[in-house]
Design a protein around this motif. Structure first.
Motif, short mmCIF file in Angstrom:
data_model
loop_
_atom_site.label_atom_id
_atom_site.label_comp_id
_atom_site.label_asym_id
_atom_site.label_seq_id
_atom_site.Cartn_x
_atom_site.Cartn_y
_atom_site.Cartn_z
N UNK A 104 0.78 -1.22 0.00
CA UNK A 104 0.00 0.00 0.00
C UNK A 104 0.81 1.27 0.00
N UNK A 105 2.14 1.15 0.15
CA UNK A 105 3.01 2.33 0.23
C UNK A 105 3.70 2.64 -1.09
N UNK A 106 4.08 1.63 -1.84
CA UNK A 106 4.80 1.85 -3.10
C UNK A 106 3.79 2.11 -4.20
N UNK A 107 3.87 3.29 -4.81
CA UNK A 107 2.91 3.62 -5.87
C UNK A 107 3.07 2.67 -7.05
N UNK A 108 4.28 2.51 -7.53
CA UNK A 108 4.51 1.62 -8.66
C UNK A 108 5.86 0.92 -8.52
N UNK A 109 6.92 1.73 -8.65
CA UNK A 109 8.26 1.17 -8.75
C UNK A 109 8.57 0.90 -10.21
N UNK A 110 9.81 1.12 -10.60
CA UNK A 110 10.25 0.74 -11.95
C UNK A 110 11.47 -0.17 -11.89
N UNK A 111 12.20 -0.15 -10.75
CA UNK A 111 13.32 -1.07 -10.61
C UNK A 111 12.86 -2.51 -10.74
N UNK A 112 11.65 -2.81 -10.23
CA UNK A 112 11.13 -4.17 -10.35
C UNK A 112 11.06 -4.60 -11.81
N UNK A 113 10.67 -3.68 -12.68
CA UNK A 113 10.57 -3.98 -14.11
C UNK A 113 11.95 -4.16 -14.74
N UNK A 114 12.88 -3.28 -14.37
CA UNK A 114 14.22 -3.33 -14.96
C UNK A 114 14.92 -4.63 -14.58
N UNK A 115 14.79 -5.03 -13.32
CA UNK A 115 15.41 -6.28 -12.87
C UNK A 115 14.79 -7.48 -13.57
N UNK A 116 13.47 -7.53 -13.61
CA UNK A 116 12.82 -8.69 -14.21
C UNK A 116 13.14 -8.79 -15.69
N UNK A 117 13.23 -7.66 -16.38
CA UNK A 117 13.58 -7.65 -17.79
C UNK A 117 14.97 -8.24 -18.02
#
Length: 561
Positions: A445-458
């Protein structure tokens, strides 16, 4: 105006893929009169250049420390400077091709990314009314249709409030316009909800509780035509809680736009070996159409493809290890798991949760000679806001834990901790391709989105995370079997918070108690006793607002999986 400052534009070419080049216009503040000869001749040598120094301070440091009133004032001045320069430039370009203002919303859309540029609203109204002679209703219609607001986080620092007294002194005309917007808006709310004083207080652009403040988020919500969050879960939180009153009034304005990243930078450029392998398998159409990566599922059982993936990952880890040794003197074992948490340092992102687990992991190694897990390199990189004391203290704790862990011969070869300094895009491009585990462990409920999660998974890292932000949508795409989820969910947090007692978890779990007791006993701050006491107090005496201790057991179990 009481003060005049020149805005000097600098155009920075942003080179994209193939023939794409965009221009980023930046602004530097310059004094109108850089040197006062009269003051100099009177012997007032400092005053002679005072105007130059004060003007140029506006753009010396972006987002200065605002823990002091001087810092807050500099921030407000800085925000208005950038708004005034950019808006004047936008309108100049528009008027060069258009004789009237009627087509402004068709030709121009100004995106308010958080509340930092919210002064666009009163500034645009001021220009249209005071300088261009439009009436209020026409200026208001154009302003609303030409602007949109994106909220990036539910945290207070993104919902800026400026003291009315400061606005009155620095931007009196803008405050008049804000008052007029607020008066007209509250009249509308009063007619829709007669007698609902609390609703009027919540939705007002002016916070009247104690010292009066201008609520910049409310200004954006009232004055723009579009409001969005940056992940499905985040947008639902905005609708149901944070901005519920405004959503009830204007549901058509709210929508979701999940954050994204560019594969051209974060895969094609940052990880050329993996990009080449992908292209060999499915062609290069994926570079501009990322959904094509689904075609790789056809090769999930192909031994040669999986071996090639493993070889590329090992090579990337070796490259990061070599860089860290050469530039920082830090040794990373490329044959160990690279367990990585790199992002802005904030308590809600819970770097401290990983630190507590590292201490637990360390204690297990010391307590049981037969405990033989896969060796781990825990890698951190982060920057903290200049006035964020607790965030900086957590960075010091990471270093303290690293000093103890890395120096112990009993755990050498099984556990190491590294903090890579000066986190930036170029460093991220080295880290992302090398990561085995991606830590996305914010409180739900605190993290709006995050983009590091996408970069790592990619780049082929496994996500260890909570059901929060864009992790939710990633999970919807890849499934539980391809993520390591743990911890409370948003509804669990809301249900638990009224009765949460962090000391119950401290007293009820020996590993958690031992880890906190070690911090309290100065194991990681031997030469500075008491250094990390504020961290322990935040977890025990102030009841662990971000619920690390509630999630720590579940997190530890997920790590063990």
């Amino acid at each position: 105006p009481a003060e005049q400052v020149q805005g000097l534009p600098y155009d920075l070419p942003i080179v994209g893929y193939r023939d794409a080049v965009n221009t980023l216009r930046l602004w530097s503040a310059k004094a109108v009169d850089e040197f006062n000869l009269a003051d100099f001749n009177k012997g007032s040598y400092v005053e002679a250049v005072e105007g130059k120094v004060l003007a140029e301070n506006l753009t010396k440091v972006l987002y200065p420390n605002d823990n002091t009133m001087a810092g807050k004032e500099l921030r407000l001045r800085q925000q208005y400077f950038f708004v005034a320069c950019s808006l004047k430039d936008i309108l100049r370009r528009y008027r060069r091709l258009n004789e009237t203002w009627d087509a402004l919303p068709d030709k121009v859309f100004i995106h308010l990314n958080e509340t930092h540029p919210a002064l666009v609203i009163p500034e645009l109204m001021r220009i249209l009314i005071d300088q261009e002679g439009l009436d209020w209703d026409k200026a208001w219609d154009l302003t609303q249709r030409a602007t949109g607001y994106t909220n990036h986080t539910i945290l207070p620092e993104a919902l800026e409030k400026w003291p009315v007294s400061m606005m009155e002194r620095l931007l009196p005309r803008h405050l008049q316009i804000i008052y007029e917007i607020n008066g007209r808006f509250l009249q509308k709310i009063s007619s829709l909800y007669p007698g609902d004083i609390k609703r009027l207080q919540r939705m007002s652009l002016i916070d009247e509780n104690g010292e009066r403040y201008v609520r910049m988020a409310n200004l954006c919500l009232v004055s723009t035509s579009s409001v969005n969050g940056v992940a499905e879960l985040h947008t639902e939180i905005l609708k149901k809680s944070l901005f519920k009153d405004f959503y009830d009034l204007w549901p058509e304005r709210f929508h979701n736009v999940t954050n994204g990243i560019t594969p051209r930078r974060w895969l094609l450029k940052a990880n050329p070996s993996l990009a080449q392998l992908i292209t060999e398998k499915i062609g290069d159409h994926w570079i501009t159409h990322l959904d094509d990566l689904k075609k790789l599922e056809d090769f999930s059982g192909e031994k040669s493809f999986l071996e090639a993936l493993a070889k590329i990952k090992r090579c990337n880890k070796g490259q990061l290890s070599n860089w860290a040794m050469k530039n920082l003197g830090i040794r990373l074992d490329p044959d160990a798991i690279f367990d990585v948490q790199v992002k802005r340092l904030h308590e809600y992102k819970r770097q401290l949760l990983l630190v507590l687990y590292i201490i637990i992991f360390y204690n297990r190694l010391l307590a049981d000679p037969n405990y033989d897990p896969v060796p781990r390199n825990f890698i951190f990189a982060a920057k903290a806001a200049p006035g964020y004391y607790m965030a900086k203290l957590i960075i010091r704790l990471i270093h303290g834990v690293a000093n103890v862990v890395n120096a112990n011969p009993k755990t050498r070869g099984k556990l190491s901790v590294a903090f890579l300094p000066d986190y930036r895009v170029s460093l991220a491009e080295k880290i992302m391709p090398a990561a085995d585990v991606s830590e996305q462990i914010s409180l739900a409920g605190m993290e709006a989105s995050g983009t590091g999660n996408m970069k790592f998974m990619m780049n082929g890292a496994l996500t260890l995370g909570t059901y929060d932000g864009a992790n939710v949508e990633i999970n919807q795409q890849v499934g539980d079997e391809n993520m390591f989820l743990f911890g409370l969910r948003t509804e669990d947090v809301a249900r638990l918070r009224p009765t949460y007692c962090s000391r119950d978890y401290y007293n009820g779990n020996p590993e958690i108690k031992q880890a906190l007791d070690m911090i309290k006993a100065n194991v990681f701050s031997l030469l500075e006793p008491g250094l990390f006491d504020p961290i322990v107090r935040s977890l025990l005496d102030y009841n662990d607002y971000y619920m690390l201790l509630a999630d720590l057991k579940s997190y530890s179990d997920a790590q063990d999986r």
